[in-house]
Design a protein around this motif. Structure first.
Motif, PDB file in Angstrom:
ATOM      1  N   SER A   2       0.831  -1.209   0.000  1.00  0.00           N
ATOM      2  CA  SER A   2       0.000   0.000   0.000  1.00  0.00           C
ATOM      3  C   SER A   2       0.864   1.258   0.000  1.00  0.00           C
ATOM      4  O   SER A   2       2.038   1.230   0.358  1.00  0.00           O
ATOM      5  N   ASN A   3       0.257   2.348  -0.407  1.00  0.00           N
ATOM      6  CA  ASN A   3       0.956   3.636  -0.462  1.00  0.00           C
ATOM      7  C   ASN A   3       1.366   4.094   0.931  1.00  0.00           C
ATOM      8  O   ASN A   3       0.626   3.925   1.896  1.00  0.00           O
ATOM      9  N   THR A   4       2.517   4.728   0.998  1.00  0.00           N
ATOM     10  CA  THR A   4       3.014   5.337   2.227  1.00  0.00           C
ATOM     11  C   THR A   4       2.436   6.734   2.395  1.00  0.00           C
ATOM     12  O   THR A   4       2.007   7.122   3.474  1.00  0.00           O
ATOM     13  N   SER A   5       2.439   7.486   1.297  1.00  0.00           N
ATOM     14  CA  SER A   5       2.011   8.872   1.369  1.00  0.00           C
ATOM     15  C   SER A   5       1.477   9.328   0.023  1.00  0.00           C
ATOM     16  O   SER A   5       1.617   8.642  -0.983  1.00  0.00           O
ATOM     17  N   LYS A   6       0.874  10.516   0.066  1.00  0.00           N
ATOM     18  CA  LYS A   6       0.369  11.163  -1.141  1.00  0.00           C
ATOM     19  C   LYS A   6       0.846  12.606  -1.113  1.00  0.00           C
ATOM     20  O   LYS A   6       0.811  13.258  -0.063  1.00  0.00           O
ATOM     21  N   HIS A  19       0.262  11.515   5.115  1.00  0.00           N
ATOM     22  CA  HIS A  19       0.644  10.174   5.537  1.00  0.00           C
ATOM     23  C   HIS A  19      -0.634   9.334   5.490  1.00  0.00           C
ATOM     24  O   HIS A  19      -1.594   9.617   6.210  1.00  0.00           O
ATOM     25  N   ILE A  20      -0.665   8.344   4.606  1.00  0.00           N
ATOM     26  CA  ILE A  20      -1.899   7.603   4.336  1.00  0.00           C
ATOM     27  C   ILE A  20      -2.443   6.907   5.575  1.00  0.00           C
ATOM     28  O   ILE A  20      -3.635   7.010   5.882  1.00  0.00           O
TER      29      ILE A  20
END
Length: 135
Positions: A2-6, A19-20
Motif C-alpha cells: 500500500s501507499n506510504t504517502s500522497k 501520511h496515508i
C-alpha cells in the motif's frame, strides 16, 4: 503493497503531504534561496530532518530493548546545500542527551544512531557530521 504517502502540488511551489495510514498532513515550500517563500520545510529540509528523527527513533527502540525509556533527547540540524548540481552536500546533527551516565550504554546508543536506516540510505556524497552532547 500500500501507499506510504500522497503528495499534491498546490501551485506556487507548495505541496501538501499526507501520511496515508494516519491521515496526518503538512505542507512543504520551496526555500527562499530557490524561488520559494520558505514558509515551511523544503523537501531538502525534510531529508536532513529525517536523519535526526531516524537517529532519535532507533535510539529509543534500542533503549526499549535494553529495558529503559530514552530520557530527554533532542537534535539540532544544519543542512548545507551545494550548487552545480544543486543538492544537499552536508548534514550536521548535534544530538543532545541527558539522563544516561553509563559509558557503555552511551556508546551503544551512539552506534545505533549512526547506523539508522536514513543514514544508511543517503548518498555517500552527503557528508554526515554527527556529534553527541551528553549532559
Amino acid at each position: 503493497m500500500s501507499n506510504t504517502s500522497k503528495v499534491v502540488y498546490n501551485g506556487k511551489l507548495r505541496n501538501t503531504l499526507e501520511h496515508i495510514k494516519s491521515g496526518q498532513k503538512f505542507i512543504t515550500d520551496a526555500p527562499t534561496d530557490n524561488q520559494g517563500k520558505g514558509e515551511a520545510f523544503s523537501p531538502t529540509d525534510l531529508v536532513a530532518t529525517a536523519l535526526a528523527s531516524c537517529m532519535l527513533t532507533v535510539m529509543g527502540i534500542k533503549a526499549n530493548s535494553m529495558g529503559f525509556d530514552l530520557p530527554t533527547a533532542e537534535a539540532d540540524v544544519i543542512k548545507v546545500m551545494a550548487s552545480s548540481p544543486r543538492r544537499i552536500s552536508e548534514i550536521k546533527v548535534v544530538l543532545k542527551m541527558s539522563g544516561i551516565e553509563d559509558q557503555k550504554t552511551k556508546k551503544i546508543l551512539e552506534e545505533t544512531a549512526r547506523h539508522c536506516p536514513v543514514a544508511k540510505s543517503l548518498s555517500i556524497e552527503i557528508l554526515q557530521e554527527i556529534s553527541f552532547i551528553w549532559q
